[in-house]
Structure formats: C-alpha cells, structure tokens
Design a protein around this motif. Sequence first.
Motif, PDB file in Angstrom:
ATOM      1  N   SER A   1       5.596  -8.173 -16.050  1.00  0.00           N
ATOM      2  CA  SER A   1       6.890  -7.473 -15.144  1.00  0.00           C
ATOM      3  C   SER A   1       8.137  -7.431 -15.970  1.00  0.00           C
ATOM      4  N   ARG A   2       8.131  -8.265 -17.053  1.00  0.00           N
ATOM      5  CA  ARG A   2       9.319  -8.211 -18.026  1.00  0.00           C
ATOM      6  C   ARG A   2       9.550  -6.897 -18.454  1.00  0.00           C
ATOM      7  N   ILE A   3       8.479  -6.080 -18.894  1.00  0.00           N
ATOM      8  CA  ILE A   3       8.737  -4.816 -19.378  1.00  0.00           C
ATOM      9  C   ILE A   3       9.215  -3.824 -18.492  1.00  0.00           C
TER      10      ILE A   3
ATOM     11  N   LEU B   1      13.215  -4.430 -18.046  1.00  0.00           N
ATOM     12  CA  LEU B   1      14.012  -4.161 -19.127  1.00  0.00           C
ATOM     13  C   LEU B   1      14.292  -2.540 -19.059  1.00  0.00           C
ATOM     14  N   ARG B   2      13.233  -1.898 -18.365  1.00  0.00           N
ATOM     15  CA  ARG B   2      13.197  -0.433 -18.542  1.00  0.00           C
ATOM     16  C   ARG B   2      13.325   0.068 -17.112  1.00  0.00           C
ATOM     17  N   PRO B   3      14.341  -0.045 -16.412  1.00  0.00           N
ATOM     18  CA  PRO B   3      14.329   0.629 -14.835  1.00  0.00           C
ATOM     19  C   PRO B   3      14.056   2.033 -14.821  1.00  0.00           C
ATOM     20  N   VAL B   4      14.891   2.779 -15.861  1.00  0.00           N
ATOM     21  CA  VAL B   4      14.447   4.300 -15.704  1.00  0.00           C
ATOM     22  C   VAL B   4      12.942   4.675 -15.965  1.00  0.00           C
ATOM     23  N   ALA B   5      12.423   4.199 -16.946  1.00  0.00           N
ATOM     24  CA  ALA B   5      11.025   4.548 -17.281  1.00  0.00           C
ATOM     25  C   ALA B   5      10.073   4.054 -16.096  1.00  0.00           C
TER      26      ALA B   5
END
Length: 341
Positions: A4-6, A9-13
Amino acid sequence: MNLSRIFILRPVATSLFMAAILLAGAVAYRQLPVSALPQVDYPTIQVLTFYPGASPDVMASSVTAPLERQFGQVPGLNQMTSTSSFGSSMITLQFALDLNIDVAEQEVQAAINAASTYLPRDLPNPPIYSKTNPADAPILTLALTSKTLPLSKVLDLAETRLAHKVSQLPGVGLVSISGGQKPAVRIQTNPTALASYGVGLEDLRAAVAQANVNQAKGNFDGARQAYTIGANDQLMSSEDYRPLIIAYRNGAPVRLSDVAAVIDDAENVKQAAWMNTAPAVILNIQRQPGTNIIGVVDRIEKLLPQLKASMPSSVQVSVLTDRTTTIRASVKDVQFELMLT
C-alpha cells in the motif's frame, strides 16, 4: 515490503490506475453476453417417425421399440426418452458432452438403417433425425388468433407478413410456425351411391390419383425447333374435383359429385395450437448463437406495433411466452450487486 505504501506515495498514479480499472470494467460490462443458458453444443439428437392411422400402442410396439433397441447399442449414449402418440413417435437421445455431435449423428443414422428391417413395410417415410440444443429454445413466442378468419388464412398471414419481417431483424436466427391448418380438399363418399354404380373405394382412389398428377409431359422435337409440353394436371379446389369422371356405366360417365360430397377443408382438422381457449397460429422465434437475448427481444417488441398495423383488424397478435422475463430480473440483480460493491 508494504504494497500500500507504493500507492500512498503516488496519489496521481493511483487515481489514474483506479480510473483505468473503472473504465475497463464499464467496457467489459457492456460486452457481457446475456443468455438463459451457456453457449454449449449439447450432443442431443431427436428422431421423429410418422405412421398415419396408427394408435399409440401400435406406434410403441412396431416403431418406437425397434428403434430403441438399436439406439441402445450406440456408444456414448447417456439418456434416451421416447413418446408414442397417435400416428407419431419421438425419441430424444442425449449423449456425453465430450462426444462430437457429428459422430453421434453418424451413429444414429447407422442405427436407423439397422432398424429399418424391423419397421412396418408401409411406413410412408423413414425416421427423420435432427440435432437439437436446449440452449436454442425459443426466446419469444407469438400467438395469432382470429374470431372470424379460418386458421388457414391466419397461417398465410403469419407466413407472408409476420415471419418474413421478424426473421430479417439482427440477431434472429429462426422463426418457425406451428398450429396452422393447411388447406385441402376433402372427399366424403356415399357408400350407397358407390354400391349402386358398382364402384369401389379403391377404384375411386385410383381415379382421383390418376387425374391429379404433376409430372413431365414430354416435348415435341422438330427440324428447327423443340416444344416442351407445359400442362399441369393438378386440381386445386373442390370445384375442379366435382366433375371428375371416375368410371363409365352403361355408356354414361359417373362423376365424383355423383358418389361423394367434395368440400374445401383443412388437411388435418385435429391439428391446431391453442392460446387459452382459442385456436391460434404460433410463431416460435429463436436467436442466433452468441447474440444478446434481451437486445433481440427488444428489437422484436419494437417492431410489433408496425406488424400489427399491417395485419387485418380481425387478427390479434399476442405475446405468449417471453424468456427474457427471468433474465431481465437476473440482470437487475447483477447490476444491484455491482452498485453495492
């Protein structure tokens, strides 16, 4: 590693990925096939045999039983059911799913050939077999009724105005008609008159058969031209039959009207379909394999008002059965579950 960390850290993606999943799901939902049964080629074969005039007991002993003995030896047969009725026999053969339907068809044909020696010699036609599929059951059944027109006329309207238009719709595979009475000429003999003229029933039958033929008449060959004789001896109505000469007695002709009443009637007055308590002509509509059953029925129902307008006011067109009723309810349940999840 925290998966879930990935995404955190990348809300747009993550937002784009969720939008792609939502879009793919919407596209996949639009492509989902809708049908009552899965598209499976069930190896099922139906064998029909007609023996006019035979009672159900005679059909069961002389037709159905010999065929069943031969069909029972066919490899891969899972289930066999039969129905013997007045003048007809129907045997349904269901084979294993892993058996090729074409192979099963060849086995059935070989069994029919082997049973031919045990069938009645005066059987008009050999048994007829056809491949059937439970998934190909009619999706919509229409009934045509009329309080003033005979069934033969209603049948003609169903064939020329209704079935032709419905079969042209996208997704419609087959439109079959049942319950109609084909026109015929009925000869009701007077035994007393036949006896007075010394004419037997066989003499009457032979005279009628000889006078009502449609075959090649030959041709004239000349030095430069050839002419084909085009004459049709077929009799189409009761008026054509009445003056038919069947014999000569004391130099005077004996006509058919002298010994029989000739009337225009139906080929089989005991054959009819019924909607509730009214005789009707039934249209069974089947869809093409792989098409959306709800979409096909919607197109037919959209065309029905136009078809009803083209029919005489004395003919009523009604929907007898609609297989999409339960399918639409199932689709609504699926849509509700998708909205919840």
